[in-house]
Design an enzyme around this catalytic site. Structure first.
Site, PDB file in Angstrom:
ATOM      1  N   GLU A   1       0.840  -1.212   0.000  1.00  0.00           N
ATOM      2  CA  GLU A   1       0.000   0.000   0.000  1.00  0.00           C
ATOM      3  C   GLU A   1       0.868   1.252   0.000  1.00  0.00           C
ATOM      4  O   GLU A   1       0.548   2.267   0.645  1.00  0.00           O
ATOM      5  CB  GLU A   1      -1.024  -0.056   1.139  1.00  0.00           C
ATOM      6  CG  GLU A   1      -1.909  -1.282   0.943  1.00  0.00           C
ATOM      7  CD  GLU A   1      -3.215  -1.267   1.660  1.00  0.00           C
ATOM      8  OE1 GLU A   1      -3.702  -0.189   1.999  1.00  0.00           O
ATOM      9  OE2 GLU A   1      -3.761  -2.374   1.861  1.00  0.00           O
TER      10      GLU A   1
HETATM   11  N1  CAA Z   1      -6.608  11.704  -3.889  1.00  0.00           N
HETATM   12  C1  CAA Z   1      -7.111  12.200  -5.021  1.00  0.00           C
HETATM   13  N2  CAA Z   1      -6.370  12.441  -6.125  1.00  0.00           N
HETATM   14  C2  CAA Z   1      -5.056  12.156  -6.045  1.00  0.00           C
HETATM   15  C3  CAA Z   1      -4.464  11.635  -4.884  1.00  0.00           C
HETATM   16  C4  CAA Z   1      -5.302  11.403  -3.776  1.00  0.00           C
HETATM   17  N3  CAA Z   1      -4.852  10.901  -2.625  1.00  0.00           N
HETATM   18  N4  CAA Z   1      -3.153  11.464  -5.109  1.00  0.00           N
HETATM   19  C5  CAA Z   1      -2.921  11.854  -6.382  1.00  0.00           C
HETATM   20  N5  CAA Z   1      -4.086  12.262  -6.931  1.00  0.00           N
HETATM   21  C6  CAA Z   1      -4.295  12.827  -8.270  1.00  0.00           C
HETATM   22  C7  CAA Z   1      -3.516  14.122  -8.443  1.00  0.00           C
HETATM   23  O1  CAA Z   1      -4.228  15.229  -7.981  1.00  0.00           O
HETATM   24  C8  CAA Z   1      -3.315  14.156  -9.941  1.00  0.00           C
HETATM   25  O2  CAA Z   1      -4.497  14.595 -10.585  1.00  0.00           O
HETATM   26  P1  CAA Z   1      -4.551  15.979 -11.442  1.00  0.00           P
HETATM   27  O3  CAA Z   1      -3.406  15.924 -12.403  1.00  0.00           O
HETATM   28  O4  CAA Z   1      -5.879  15.894 -12.077  1.00  0.00           O
HETATM   29  O5  CAA Z   1      -4.413  17.064 -10.418  1.00  0.00           O
HETATM   30  C9  CAA Z   1      -3.189  12.690 -10.287  1.00  0.00           C
HETATM   31  O6  CAA Z   1      -3.778  11.939  -9.246  1.00  0.00           O
HETATM   32  C10 CAA Z   1      -1.765  12.253 -10.497  1.00  0.00           C
HETATM   33  O7  CAA Z   1      -1.078  12.597  -9.321  1.00  0.00           O
HETATM   34  P2  CAA Z   1       0.493  12.677  -9.263  1.00  0.00           P
HETATM   35  O8  CAA Z   1       1.018  13.537 -10.381  1.00  0.00           O
HETATM   36  O9  CAA Z   1       0.850  13.040  -7.865  1.00  0.00           O
HETATM   37  O10 CAA Z   1       0.878  11.172  -9.596  1.00  0.00           O
HETATM   38  P3  CAA Z   1       2.268  10.448  -9.559  1.00  0.00           P
HETATM   39  O11 CAA Z   1       2.346   9.602 -10.762  1.00  0.00           O
HETATM   40  O12 CAA Z   1       3.348  11.420  -9.280  1.00  0.00           O
HETATM   41  O13 CAA Z   1       2.099   9.421  -8.326  1.00  0.00           O
HETATM   42  C11 CAA Z   1       1.989   8.610  -6.108  1.00  0.00           C
HETATM   43  C12 CAA Z   1       1.655   9.747  -7.081  1.00  0.00           C
HETATM   44  C13 CAA Z   1       1.559   9.121  -4.729  1.00  0.00           C
HETATM   45  C14 CAA Z   1       3.444   8.259  -6.087  1.00  0.00           C
HETATM   46  C15 CAA Z   1       1.118   7.378  -6.500  1.00  0.00           C
HETATM   47  O14 CAA Z   1       1.513   6.834  -7.741  1.00  0.00           O
HETATM   48  C16 CAA Z   1       1.161   6.265  -5.473  1.00  0.00           C
HETATM   49  O15 CAA Z   1       0.506   6.367  -4.429  1.00  0.00           O
HETATM   50  N6  CAA Z   1       1.896   5.172  -5.758  1.00  0.00           N
HETATM   51  C17 CAA Z   1       1.941   4.004  -4.871  1.00  0.00           C
HETATM   52  C18 CAA Z   1       0.878   3.030  -5.272  1.00  0.00           C
HETATM   53  C19 CAA Z   1       0.599   2.077  -4.171  1.00  0.00           C
HETATM   54  O16 CAA Z   1       0.386   2.451  -3.020  1.00  0.00           O
HETATM   55  N7  CAA Z   1       0.501   0.801  -4.524  1.00  0.00           N
HETATM   56  C20 CAA Z   1       0.136  -0.192  -3.569  1.00  0.00           C
HETATM   57  C21 CAA Z   1      -0.574  -1.300  -4.254  1.00  0.00           C
HETATM   58  S1  CAA Z   1      -2.041  -1.798  -3.504  1.00  0.00           S
HETATM   59  C22 CAA Z   1      -1.622  -2.913  -2.295  1.00  0.00           C
HETATM   60  O17 CAA Z   1      -0.515  -3.029  -1.847  1.00  0.00           O
HETATM   61  C23 CAA Z   1      -2.811  -3.661  -1.799  1.00  0.00           C
HETATM   62  C24 CAA Z   1      -2.537  -4.979  -1.211  1.00  0.00           C
HETATM   63  O18 CAA Z   1      -2.722  -6.017  -1.853  1.00  0.00           O
HETATM   64  C25 CAA Z   1      -2.148  -5.062   0.238  1.00  0.00           C
END
Ligand code: CAA
Length: 380
Positions: free
Chosen positions: A363
Site C-alpha cells: 500500500e
Molecule cells: N486523492 C485524489 N487524487 C489524487 C491523490 C489522492 N490521494 N493522489 C494523487 N491524486 C491525483 C492528483 O491530484 C493528480 O491529478 P490531477 O493531475 O488531475 O491534479 C493525479 O492523481 C496524479 O497525481 P500525481 O502527479 O501526484 O501522480 P504520480 O504519478 O506522481 O504518483 C503517487 C503519485 C503518490 C506516487 C502514487 O503513484 C502512489 O501512491 N503510488 C503508490 C501506489 C501504491 O500504493 N501501490 C500499492 C498497491 S495496492 C496494495 O498493496 C494492496 C494490497 O494487496 C495489500
C-alpha cells in the site's frame, strides 16, 4: 481533547482481542510454516462482522467508525498479521471503495456479500513493472461499446487466489495518462481470467499473494466504477484509507512483539535475576513502549481525521510511515530480548519480525509515504 475510547469502541476492541487469542493464536505457527490460508478463521471473522466493519448496515456492514476498525486491526495483528491483512484489504480497499464510489446496483450486487463476509475481495493495482509508479501500468481495458476487453497482468495481489471479487485498475486511454485509467469489478471464474502461482513470501505467509492474468476478459460496462477516467483517483483515494489500516497493522505487530518481550523478560533469569531487572533490558522496553505509543497517536489521529471528514492523505501516510518503522525496530528488539529463543519459531517473535517488513512495502513503500507527505507540506 478526549483520548478516551467510547464503550462501544472498548467492546469491539475486547472482542477482537479475545478472538485473536482463542481463534488465531492456536494455529498461527502452523499456518505460517505451511503457508496455509486461514479459511476457518476468515469465516468466523465474517460472522463477527470484522470484514465489513465500516459499511452502512443497509449493505450488511457494522456501521462502525474508523477508530473501531483500527482497534480491531491492532488486536488481530498482535497475534496474526496474515489474518489482519485479509481484513484490511476487504474493509479499507474493497468495501470502502465500493461503498464510496460504486453505483447502487454494484453495492447491492457486490458490497453486501463482501461486507457480510460471504465473499472476499482483492484490490489489483500493482503490476510486474508498475508498483510504486502506479500511472505506468500496462494492463488495458479497451472500450467496446457495452463492454470492455481487459488484458494484462497484476502482481502481488493479496487474497489473489481466495477472493471472489476483484477491483482491477486498468488503462483505457494511454494518451490521457492518469485520466485514461478506469477501475472495474471482476468476478472469479470469468472467461480469460487466470490466477497465477502463489508467492512464497518472507512474512504474512498465511495470506495468499498471487499474480493475476487477464486474457481478453469481457467486462460489462456496468462493472466500471465511477465515470470514465476515474480509476486513478479511485485508486489513490481508496489507498489513502488503506494506509490507515496498514498503519494499524504495523502498530499491532509492534505491540504484539513488545508484549512478548515484556513477558519473557519477567520470567527469564540471567546473572541471578529476571532479565527485566537489568537496565540493558528495561531500557529497551522503555524505548519500545514509547515508540509504540507515539505510533498509536499517529494511527488514532489518522483514523479520527477520517471519521471527522477531514483530509487524511497526509495523516494516514505519516501514520503508516512511522508505525511501519516502529514495527521493524520493536520486533527486532523483541527478538534480541529473547536471545537465542527469539530465533526459534515457537516463541513467535521471529514471525512478527518477518511480518513487520511488509508494512514498509505494501500500500505504498515508505518512500511513497514520504512523497505523499512532502507534497502535502509543499502544496501552495
Ligand atoms: N486523492 C485524489 N487524487 C489524487 C491523490 C489522492 N490521494 N493522489 C494523487 N491524486 C491525483 C492528483 O491530484 C493528480 O491529478 P490531477 O493531475 O488531475 O491534479 C493525479 O492523481 C496524479 O497525481 P500525481 O502527479 O501526484 O501522480 P504520480 O504519478 O506522481 O504518483 C503517487 C503519485 C503518490 C506516487 C502514487 O503513484 C502512489 O501512491 N503510488 C503508490 C501506489 C501504491 O500504493 N501501490 C500499492 C498497491 S495496492 C496494495 O498493496 C494492496 C494490497 O494487496 C495489500
Amino acid at each position: 481533547m478526549d483520548f478516551n475510547l467510547s464503550e462501544e469502541q472498548m467492546m469491539i476492541r475486547d472482542a477482537a482481542r479475545d478472538f485473536a487469542r482463542t481463534e488465531l493464536l492456536p494455529g498461527v505457527i502452523e499456518r505460517d510454516n505451511l503457508q496455509k490460508f486461514p479459511t476457518e478463521q476468515v469465516k468466523k471473522m465474517g460472522e463477527l462482522g470484522f470484514l465489513g466493519m465500516m459499511v452502512d448496515p443497509k449493505y450488511g456492514g457494522g456501521g462502525m467508525d474508523t477508530v473501531s476498525y483500527v482497534l480491531v486491526m491492532e488486536e488481530l495483528s498482535k497475534i496474526d498479521a496474515s489474518c489482519s491483512v485479509i481484513v484490511s484489504v476487504n474493509n479499507s480497499l474493497v468495501c470502502y471503495g465500493l461503498e464510496k464510489y460504486g453505483s447502487e446496483d454494484q453495492k447491492q450486487k457486490y458490497l453486501t456479500k463482501l461486507a457480510m463476509g460471504e465473499k472476499l475481495g482483492a484490490f489489483c493495482l500493482s503490476e510486474p513493472e508498475a508498483g510504486s509508479d502506479a500511472t505506468s501500468q500496462k494492463t488495458t481495458a479497451i472500450d467496446k461499446g457495452d463492454h470492455y476487453i481487459l488484458n494484462g497482468t497484476k502482481n502481488w495481489i493479496t487474497n489473489g487466489g481466495t477472493a471472489d471479487y476483484y477491483l482491477v485498475i486498468a488503462q483505457t486511454d494511454r494518451e490521457k495518462k492518469h485520466k485514461g485509467i478506469n477501475a472495474f469489478i471482476i468476478e472469479k471464474g470469468w472467461e480469460g481470467f487466470e490466477i497465477g502461482p502463489k508467492e512464497d513470501k518472507l512474512g504474512i505467509r498465511g495470506s495468499d499473494t498471487h499474480s493475476l492474468i487477464f486474457n481478453d476478459v469481457k467486462v460489462p460496462k456496468e462493472n466500471r466504477i465511477g465515470e470514465d477516467g476515474f480509476g486513478f483517483t479511485f485508486a489513490m483515494k481508496t489507498l489513502s484509507g488503506g494506509r490507515i489500516g496498514i498503519a494499524a497493522q504495523a502498530l499491532g505487530i509492534a505491540a504484539g512483539a513488545y508484549d512478548l518481550a515484556r513477558e519473557y523478560s519477567k520470567v527469564r533469569k540471567a546473572f541471578g535475576t529476571e532479565i527485566c531487572n537489568h537496565q540493558a533490558i528495561a531500557f529497551k522496553l522503555a524505548d519500545m513502549y514509547t515508540s509504540i505509543e507515539a505510533a498509536r497517536h499517529l494511527v488514532m489521529k489518522a483514523a479520527w481525521d477520517k471519521d471527522q471528514g477531514n483530509n487524511y492523505d497526509m495523516s494516514g501516510a505519516m501514520a503508516k510511515l512511522y508505525a511501519s518503522q516502529v514495527a521493524m525496530d520493536v520486533s527486532v528488539e523483541a527478538v534480541q530480548v529473547h536471545g537465542g529463543n527469539g530465533y526459534v519459531k515457537e516463541y513467535h517473535v521471529e514471525r512478527l519480525m518477518r511480518d513487520a517488513k511488509i508494512t514498509q512495502i505494501y500500500e505504498g513503500t515508505s518512500e511513497i509515504q514520504k512523497i505523499v507527505i512532502s507534497r502535502g507540506l509543499l502544496r501552495d
